[in-house]
Design a protein around this motif. Structure first.
Motif, PDB file in Angstrom:
ATOM      1  N   ILE A 826       0.792  -1.244   0.005  1.00  0.00           N
ATOM      2  CA  ILE A 826       0.027   0.073   0.073  1.00  0.00           C
ATOM      3  C   ILE A 826       0.844   1.311  -0.102  1.00  0.00           C
ATOM      4  O   ILE A 826       1.889   1.324   0.748  1.00  0.00           O
ATOM      5  N   HIS A 827       0.697   2.305  -0.870  1.00  0.00           N
ATOM      6  CA  HIS A 827       1.435   3.434  -0.934  1.00  0.00           C
ATOM      7  C   HIS A 827       0.920   4.204  -0.251  1.00  0.00           C
ATOM      8  O   HIS A 827      -0.292   4.868  -0.193  1.00  0.00           O
ATOM      9  N   MET A 828       1.565   4.785   0.973  1.00  0.00           N
ATOM     10  CA  MET A 828       0.891   5.586   2.074  1.00  0.00           C
ATOM     11  C   MET A 828       0.720   7.026   1.496  1.00  0.00           C
ATOM     12  O   MET A 828       1.810   7.574   0.731  1.00  0.00           O
ATOM     13  N   THR A 829      -0.262   7.545   1.565  1.00  0.00           N
ATOM     14  CA  THR A 829      -0.582   8.932   1.485  1.00  0.00           C
ATOM     15  C   THR A 829      -1.258   9.468   2.611  1.00  0.00           C
ATOM     16  O   THR A 829      -2.057   8.792   3.506  1.00  0.00           O
ATOM     17  N   ILE A 830      -1.275  11.029   3.259  1.00  0.00           N
ATOM     18  CA  ILE A 830      -1.952  11.592   4.123  1.00  0.00           C
ATOM     19  C   ILE A 830      -2.916  12.379   3.703  1.00  0.00           C
ATOM     20  O   ILE A 830      -2.656  13.490   3.218  1.00  0.00           O
ATOM     21  N   PRO A 831      -4.125  12.030   3.773  1.00  0.00           N
ATOM     22  CA  PRO A 831      -5.315  12.779   3.241  1.00  0.00           C
ATOM     23  C   PRO A 831      -5.643  13.805   3.992  1.00  0.00           C
ATOM     24  O   PRO A 831      -5.828  13.693   5.225  1.00  0.00           O
TER      25      PRO A 831
END
Length: 869
Positions: A826-831
């Protein structure tokens, strides 16, 4: 014994003297217990139902045969019987159903179609309820006859000869209860089951010529593994031949990981609940500080003081645990329904089961609540036992010391360092045990930073200018900066208690942020995968139900003639016939997917771990090799350049691995090869679905109608657009995480109750202070504003620490726990949405938690407050 009885009466009096506070404590314990118990009960019900669904239902089978990507053709039974070492063959079909009586009674169950002449015998454990009757062939030959177990018959209120309506999806039929059966041995595996003769079941369930599985009994003394190999070669790779112990073991491991994640999240409610009990008992210690001093002065031992408040916690915990058990049982019904949907969507396993509220469940809830309360009350009880009589009897605020933040900060750094070390080892028996330990250390480490956070908050408040923005409403001499400094100073004066409250709320925010970032990162990854991989304009599936069809109902295959007709439809630029077959690769099951790789390289792509999609796919064509999914590559320990041996119609064949790609459509893994290579080694020219690419200016609706008209004479088909398929995948994804959102809400509720408890404690301690403040000119509004500011300061500080803990927790969930549980990258993003949710939760919680204490702080008269103590 007499002393303990007296202490118990005194503890009970403490609780009843402050019903609102006691109700808050009981509510907090019950919410924590209910969340943990509900997940436990739901997990147990779904898991036991799953085990019943995959457990063999006849004899002591040594081999189980199932279909690879669809149901079995019953004609293979003759080929199986030809094997000299096969002693008995037991075919079966099964279907989840709803049974309904004429009186309106309904019950979920499972209909099994079996060969009743073989099953209703002594060795299977099946008995009639009445031992006097003998079976005749008449009910066996009746296509409407159904045999139900005694538990199911009791639940429906039916007896022999009664009629029931059996609903199987959109179809239904009338059946007659031919016999009520009881079972010897392990009766639980037959619970909520009905039995029909397999021929009658095939007719009534519209499954003519189909089987779900075949159980075999081999001759004693022979090699079962040898028979498995021989049958696998005889039946071909489209049929899976395994030992019964291997059947669905892969799904069971995945289900265990899924449920362990839910259980761990539910435990956070208990973790936060211990802080709530700490605050509640701490409030009681403050409220009865003068009484403690008097009791100590007249000779009561320290241990008895501790037992007094521990008894209070035990009473509240037991009551809260009992209420939590009742609430949790009801919540478990809802959670079990969500979990069954998720399990069915993720793993294709239909489960069911009842959740009766029993005495062991009630006792378990009481014991859990009691244990939670004892752990949470240990600190305040120890503090009460150490109370100095002279200081306690004297008027004024008892706790004026400030906790040193240095040692707690040093300990927090050590615990966070331990979390990093625990994240390094791999899984234990497929479960991320060390990952969960690291997550716990992250939460614990962030809670230990609470004293440092309070210290830094005090430094920041001391630099704040005293700007009067309230004008006349604020009153003379009281300015906003001064009020905030007063609020922060009060938080620092009770830093020990406030650190605990801050920790409880911080954990709630950390869970909201951590799980939210993980879910949104996963969703963003899946969306990018869909955009890159699923680029066909239309998808043709060989059944009329389309996206709502049961994956096992796909009994039709698309013929080469159907593919030719689809290519000839005006507006169609290209057709990619996609064939998917489940095979056994070593000790794991995986999917072989055959497609036109040249067309796929031109018009679509895979997300490869390394390398360009077009280059990797063309390399696979040139080398006559395969590309495999990341999950399968990890499970088999293979990489680019290795040779992967696969079972084909011509025997084992080695294929070079040309690439490893990310895949989120299957949990067991996928192997993709060019269609020409598949036809050569598997001898199969059919397709499972058709990926349709349209001409640039073609109308999707027009081509869709033309395809339907051209293909319907050959077979029933459903045509799905790219947008519909995308929306369906994301809808399943969102439904999968509904459970986690509910648990997050419960965790935040417990944290909110913790802040309310702490502020009520400070209000009780500071009645004299508030009265003095009002006597020198302060208004009720200013006192209330002071309390609300304290609540908001705690909320904002909890938000900052929660964001830190949440980001660290999300990193562990994405990189360690989910990676080790399911194998997906899973490619981490901070929404921004998740951060905004956390800010709103912190702000709203701070306001709500400060409202009641603020009203209580100004509820009495100034004279009463000055006379306090």
């Amino acid at each position: 014994m007499e002393r303990l009885f007296l202490l118990g009466i005194l503890a009970f009096k403490h609780l009843t003297s402050r019903p609102f506070r006691s109700a808050l404590t009981v509510a907090g314990v019950s919410v924590g217990v209910a969340a943990a118990l509900a997940i436990y009960l739901a997990n147990q019900t779904v898991f036991e139902s799953f085990q019943r669904a995959v457990t063999r239902v006849v004899g002591e089978a040594t081999i189980h045969i199932s279909g690879a990507e669809r149901r079995l053709d019953e004609t293979l039974i003759e080929r199986i019987r030809l094997h000299p070492d096969v002693q008995a063959v037991h075919p079966s079909i099964s279907q989840s159903v709803i049974l309904e009586t004429g009186d309106g009674h309904t019950r979920a169950g499972m209909v099994w179609g079996l060969d009743l002449l073989e099953v209703l015998g002594e060795e299977t454990g099946v008995r009639q309820s009445s031992a006097q009757e003998e079976f005749s062939l008449d009910p066996l030959l009746n296509p409407e006859a159904i045999f139900v177990d005694r538990e199911l018959a009791t639940g429906l209120g039916v007896a022999q000869g009664d009629s029931v309506t059996v609903r199987a999806g959109p179809h239904q039929f009338e059946a007659t209860v031919s016999r009520v059966l009881t079972f010897s041995g392990d009766a639980t595996r037959w619970a909520s089951m009905a039995i029909m003769d397999i021929a009658a079941a095939q007719v009534q369930l519209r499954r003519l010529g189909q089987l779900d599985g075949v159980d075999l009994v081999t001759s004693p003394g022979i090699s079962v593994d040898r028979v498995i190999q021989e049958l696998q070669a005889r039946l071909g790779p489209s049929v899976l031949v395994n030992r019964p112990s291997q059947r669905d073991a892969q799904v069971q491991r995945m289900l265990t990981s899924f449920q362990l994640n839910l259980t761990t999240l539910s435990m956070v409610g208990l973790f936060v609940g211990t802080f709530l009990v700490y605050n509640a008992v701490g409030f009681s210690v403050v409220q009865y500080r003068r009484e403690i001093g008097i009791l100590r002065a007249i000779g009561m031992f320290r241990g008895h003081i501790a037992l007094l408040f521990l008894g209070e916690a035990i009473i509240a915990g037991t009551v809260g645990g009992g209420l939590g058990a009742v609430f949790g049982s009801g919540l478990a019904q809802w959670l079990a329904g969500l979990e069954r949907e998720t399990v069915s969507e993720l793993y294709g396993i239909k489960t069911m089961g009842e959740l009766p509220f029993t005495l062991p469940v009630l006792l378990g809830g009481c014991l859990l609540g009691m244990a939670l309360s004892v752990i949470g009350a240990l600190g305040p009880c120890l503090e009460a036992s150490r109370t100095a009589p002279a200081l306690a009897i004297a008027p004024g605020q008892y706790e004026t010391t400030r906790h040193h933040h240095g040692r707690w900060t040093f300990l927090a750094v050590g615990v966070l360092g331990l979390a990093e070390l625990l994240s390094l080892p791999g899984p234990v028996n497929g479960l991320p045990v060390f990952g969960y330990a690291a997550a716990f250390c992250v939460l614990l480490g962030c809670t230990l930073l609470s004293p440092l956070g309070i210290h830094l908050l005090g430094l920041a408040a001391s630099k704040m200018p005293a700007i009067d923005i309230f004008n006349r409403r604020s009153g003379p001499g009281f300015k906003t900066g001064s009020m905030i400094r007063l609020a922060v100073d009060q938080i620092a004066r009770s830093s020990g208690r406030n650190s605990v409250t801050l920790s409880a709320f911080m954990v709630g925010i950390a869970i909201v942020v951590g799980v939210g970032v993980m879910v949104e990162s996963f969703r963003d990854t899946v969306e990018r995968w869909i955009d890159q991989t699923l680029m066909a304009d239309l998808v043709v599936t060989p059944h009329e139900e389309g996206l709502d069809a049961d994956p096992h109902e796909n009994v039709f295959l698309i013929s080469p003639d159907t593919v030719r007709r689809a290519r000839a439809v005006p507006g169609v630029a290209a057709v990619d016939p996609y064939r998917q077959v489940r095979i056994q690769v070593g000790s794991t099951q995986a999917y072989v997917a055959a497609r036109d790789l040249a067309l796929h390289a031109e018009r679509s792509r895979y997300l490869f771990v390394n390398g360009d999609s077009s280059d990797r796919l063309r390399q696979a064509i040139e080398e006559q090799g395969v590309v495999i999914s990341e999950v399968l590559a990890q499970r088999l320990g293979v990489n680019v350049g290795d040779i992967l041996s696969l079972p084909t119609e011509a025997g084992q064949k080695g294929f070079p691995v040309a690439g490893v790609f990310y895949d989120y459509a299957t949990d067991g893994g996928k192997i993709v090869l060019d269609r020409s290579l598949y036809e050569r080694w598997w001898g199969d020219r059919t397709a499972t679905v058709l990926a349709m690419y349209l001409e640039p200016n073609a109308s999707g609706q027009r081509v869709r109608g033309a395809l339907k008209k051209a293909l319907d004479p050959l077979m029933p088909v459903s045509i799905i657009s790219n947008q519909e398929l995308r929306a369906h995948i994301l809808e399943i994804f969102d439904r999968t995480f509904r459970l986690t959102y509910g648990l997050e809400i419960l965790t935040v509720i417990v944290g909110l109750l913790g802040i309310v408890n702490t502020l009520l404690t400070t209000v009780v301690e500071r009645q004299r202070e508030f009265a003095t403040f009002r006597a020198i000119g302060g208004s009720r509004r200013q006192v209330q504003g002071l309390v609300v500011r304290e609540s908001l300061c705690l909320g904002m500080l909890g938000l900052i620490l929660g964001l830190l803990g949440g980001i660290l927790l999300a990193t562990l969930l994405i990189s360690v726990i989910n990676k080790q549980s399911f194998g997906w990258t899973i490619h981490m993003t901070i929404p921004f949405k998740t951060i905004l949710e956390a800010v709103l939760v912190a702000g709203i919680t701070g306001l709500l938690a400060g409202y009641l204490p603020a009203r209580w702080a100004t509820g009495g008269t100034i004279a009463d407050g000055l006379r306090y103590e």
